[in-house]
Motif scaffolding. Structure first.
Motif, PDB file in Angstrom:
ATOM      1  N   MET A 255      80.705  63.642 -77.349  1.00  0.00           N
ATOM      2  CA  MET A 255      80.161  62.742 -75.972  1.00  0.00           C
ATOM      3  C   MET A 255      80.257  63.561 -74.555  1.00  0.00           C
ATOM      4  O   MET A 255      79.338  62.893 -73.798  1.00  0.00           O
ATOM      5  N   LEU A 256      81.023  64.125 -74.518  1.00  0.00           N
ATOM      6  CA  LEU A 256      81.359  65.023 -73.015  1.00  0.00           C
ATOM      7  C   LEU A 256      79.974  65.682 -73.033  1.00  0.00           C
ATOM      8  O   LEU A 256      79.395  65.903 -72.275  1.00  0.00           O
ATOM      9  N   ALA A 257      79.630  66.617 -73.875  1.00  0.00           N
ATOM     10  CA  ALA A 257      78.478  66.679 -73.392  1.00  0.00           C
ATOM     11  C   ALA A 257      77.460  66.235 -73.039  1.00  0.00           C
ATOM     12  O   ALA A 257      76.456  66.108 -72.020  1.00  0.00           O
ATOM     13  N   ALA A 258      77.048  65.038 -73.935  1.00  0.00           N
ATOM     14  CA  ALA A 258      76.039  63.912 -73.362  1.00  0.00           C
ATOM     15  C   ALA A 258      76.414  63.315 -72.244  1.00  0.00           C
ATOM     16  O   ALA A 258      75.190  63.372 -71.609  1.00  0.00           O
ATOM     17  N   TYR A 259      77.410  63.117 -72.044  1.00  0.00           N
ATOM     18  CA  TYR A 259      77.789  62.805 -70.391  1.00  0.00           C
ATOM     19  C   TYR A 259      77.173  63.628 -69.559  1.00  0.00           C
ATOM     20  O   TYR A 259      76.467  63.246 -68.372  1.00  0.00           O
ATOM     21  N   VAL A 260      77.775  64.691 -69.314  1.00  0.00           N
ATOM     22  CA  VAL A 260      77.266  65.795 -68.765  1.00  0.00           C
ATOM     23  C   VAL A 260      76.475  65.787 -68.846  1.00  0.00           C
ATOM     24  O   VAL A 260      75.681  66.693 -67.080  1.00  0.00           O
ATOM     25  N   CYS A 261      75.587  66.452 -70.160  1.00  0.00           N
ATOM     26  CA  CYS A 261      74.181  66.773 -69.609  1.00  0.00           C
ATOM     27  C   CYS A 261      73.462  65.632 -68.681  1.00  0.00           C
ATOM     28  O   CYS A 261      72.185  65.859 -68.086  1.00  0.00           O
ATOM     29  N   ALA A 262      73.393  64.537 -69.105  1.00  0.00           N
ATOM     30  CA  ALA A 262      72.626  63.377 -68.546  1.00  0.00           C
ATOM     31  C   ALA A 262      73.065  63.658 -67.422  1.00  0.00           C
ATOM     32  O   ALA A 262      72.023  62.952 -66.267  1.00  0.00           O
ATOM     33  N   MET A 263      73.943  63.832 -66.578  1.00  0.00           N
ATOM     34  CA  MET A 263      74.405  63.434 -65.278  1.00  0.00           C
ATOM     35  C   MET A 263      74.197  64.667 -64.357  1.00  0.00           C
ATOM     36  O   MET A 263      73.223  64.625 -62.923  1.00  0.00           O
ATOM     37  N   SER A 264      74.083  65.657 -65.234  1.00  0.00           N
ATOM     38  CA  SER A 264      73.098  67.520 -64.610  1.00  0.00           C
ATOM     39  C   SER A 264      71.844  67.155 -64.752  1.00  0.00           C
ATOM     40  O   SER A 264      71.242  67.746 -63.776  1.00  0.00           O
ATOM     41  N   VAL A 265      70.972  66.717 -65.346  1.00  0.00           N
ATOM     42  CA  VAL A 265      69.500  66.356 -65.538  1.00  0.00           C
ATOM     43  C   VAL A 265      69.299  64.965 -63.908  1.00  0.00           C
ATOM     44  O   VAL A 265      68.249  65.237 -63.407  1.00  0.00           O
ATOM     45  N   ILE A 266      70.117  64.131 -63.658  1.00  0.00           N
ATOM     46  CA  ILE A 266      70.434  63.236 -62.578  1.00  0.00           C
ATOM     47  C   ILE A 266      70.125  63.780 -61.199  1.00  0.00           C
ATOM     48  O   ILE A 266      69.758  64.004 -61.363  1.00  0.00           O
ATOM     49  N   THR A 267      71.139  64.777 -61.207  1.00  0.00           N
ATOM     50  CA  THR A 267      71.503  65.343 -60.244  1.00  0.00           C
ATOM     51  C   THR A 267      70.351  66.394 -60.185  1.00  0.00           C
ATOM     52  O   THR A 267      69.876  67.010 -58.907  1.00  0.00           O
ATOM     53  N   TYR A 268      70.239  67.435 -60.880  1.00  0.00           N
ATOM     54  CA  TYR A 268      68.830  68.623 -60.422  1.00  0.00           C
ATOM     55  C   TYR A 268      67.614  67.307 -60.303  1.00  0.00           C
ATOM     56  O   TYR A 268      67.091  67.978 -59.672  1.00  0.00           O
ATOM     57  N   ALA A 269      67.404  66.336 -60.692  1.00  0.00           N
ATOM     58  CA  ALA A 269      65.928  65.462 -60.201  1.00  0.00           C
ATOM     59  C   ALA A 269      66.733  65.137 -58.627  1.00  0.00           C
ATOM     60  O   ALA A 269      65.393  65.113 -57.976  1.00  0.00           O
ATOM     61  N   ALA A 270      68.029  64.934 -58.030  1.00  0.00           N
ATOM     62  CA  ALA A 270      68.137  64.365 -56.896  1.00  0.00           C
ATOM     63  C   ALA A 270      67.796  65.694 -55.926  1.00  0.00           C
ATOM     64  O   ALA A 270      67.456  65.609 -54.745  1.00  0.00           O
ATOM     65  N   TYR A 271      68.303  66.828 -56.542  1.00  0.00           N
ATOM     66  CA  TYR A 271      68.309  67.646 -55.600  1.00  0.00           C
ATOM     67  C   TYR A 271      67.173  68.096 -55.599  1.00  0.00           C
ATOM     68  O   TYR A 271      66.088  68.806 -54.585  1.00  0.00           O
ATOM     69  N   ARG A 272      65.875  68.317 -56.751  1.00  0.00           N
ATOM     70  CA  ARG A 272      64.129  68.653 -56.620  1.00  0.00           C
ATOM     71  C   ARG A 272      63.367  67.751 -55.527  1.00  0.00           C
ATOM     72  O   ARG A 272      62.423  68.281 -54.519  1.00  0.00           O
ATOM     73  N   SER A 273      64.052  65.889 -55.958  1.00  0.00           N
ATOM     74  CA  SER A 273      63.699  65.073 -55.106  1.00  0.00           C
ATOM     75  C   SER A 273      63.876  65.610 -53.145  1.00  0.00           C
ATOM     76  O   SER A 273      62.992  65.445 -52.541  1.00  0.00           O
ATOM     77  N   ASP A 274      65.194  65.623 -53.529  1.00  0.00           N
ATOM     78  CA  ASP A 274      65.130  66.171 -51.497  1.00  0.00           C
ATOM     79  C   ASP A 274      64.310  67.439 -51.246  1.00  0.00           C
ATOM     80  O   ASP A 274      64.285  67.216 -49.903  1.00  0.00           O
ATOM     81  N   LYS A 275      64.368  68.828 -51.960  1.00  0.00           N
ATOM     82  CA  LYS A 275      63.309  70.019 -51.564  1.00  0.00           C
ATOM     83  C   LYS A 275      62.153  69.115 -51.490  1.00  0.00           C
ATOM     84  O   LYS A 275      62.058  69.823 -50.757  1.00  0.00           O
ATOM     85  N   ARG A 276      61.901  68.345 -52.064  1.00  0.00           N
ATOM     86  CA  ARG A 276      59.682  67.661 -52.019  1.00  0.00           C
ATOM     87  C   ARG A 276      59.941  67.501 -50.769  1.00  0.00           C
ATOM     88  O   ARG A 276      59.267  67.528 -49.785  1.00  0.00           O
ATOM     89  N   LYS A 277      61.559  66.553 -50.290  1.00  0.00           N
ATOM     90  CA  LYS A 277      61.588  65.888 -48.900  1.00  0.00           C
ATOM     91  C   LYS A 277      61.230  66.967 -48.105  1.00  0.00           C
ATOM     92  O   LYS A 277      60.256  66.163 -45.895  1.00  0.00           O
TER      93      LYS A 277
END
Length: 216
Positions: free
Chosen positions: A107-129
């Motif tokens: 449960m912890l692994a699934a939550y951390v992985c999901a939040m990490s993917v979202i955070t990574y995507a936010a970083y990538r989007s900000d980098k592109r912007k």
């Protein structure tokens, strides 16, 4: 050599790069153009032979053709071993603390992985912007995602995308968030002893202040 501000017009491949000296050459048609690290508009990672570079045509101090205002086409770097080891070390205490609860580790692994993917995507989007000079993602949004459990994804994004790494105050806040997660994990292993102590101190101070106010 002064880098120009206009958007890079040409594309060429690195044919030689000396990482210890910080310069190399790119092959553009039949010409071999000099390229120094300081002539990059954005530095993401050490160039490799065969890598594509976008650049503007320029002249150095001796009026020789060179590449200027360079941008690396592949703006994703490989994670270094030390960065992976530090991430693994930072995950040990939270994972161990979670194992002491009644919850399943997946449960912890699934939550951390999901939040990490979202955070990574936010970083990538900000980098592109940032690259397109578009409206940026507020830093507090990135920190909120990190605080919500996505800090491992931010750690990976900073290493791979080379984004937010050089901003001192941002890194200070980022490490505060990591320390907060470590402290919460440690406190949980102590049966929330320190949280209870802090709570008592805060409430006692509050009651004392209220008592003084009533006596006035």
């Amino acid at each position: 050599m002064i880098a120009e501000t206009r958007r890079p017009e040409y594309t060429a491949r690195v044919i030689e790069w000396h990482a210890d000296k910080g310069f190399g050459w790119v092959q553009f048609n039949d010409k071999r153009l000099f390229l120094h690290r300081r002539d990059f508009a954005r530095w993401c990672h050490t160039p490799r032979a065969g890598e594509e570079i976008r650049f503007n045509w320029g002249l150095d101090a001796q009026q020789r053709p060179c590449a200027q205002n360079a941008v690396q086409v592949r703006e994703v770097a490989n994670l270094s071993l030390w960065r992976l080891l530090v991430l693994a070390a930072l995950l040990v205490l939270p994972a161990y603390a979670w194992l002491q609860t009644a919850w399943e580790i997946w449960m912890l692994a699934a939550y951390v992985c999901a939040m990490s993917v979202i955070t990574y995507a936010a970083y990538r989007s900000d980098k592109r912007k940032a690259r397109l000079d578009a409206w940026r993602t507020p830093e507090w949004c990135l920190h909120l995602l990190e605080l919500a459990g996505g800090w491992p994804g931010a750690w990976v994004a900073q290493g791979r995308l080379r984004h937010k790494c050089s901003k001192g105050f941002y890194q200070f806040e980022f490490w505060l968030i990591i320390c907060f997660h470590q402290c919460v994990a440690f406190d949980s292993l102590q049966h929330w002893k320190y949280s209870q102590m802090l709570k008592r101190e805060l409430f006692e101070d509050h009651r004392t202040e209220r008592g003084r106010y009533k006596l006035r």
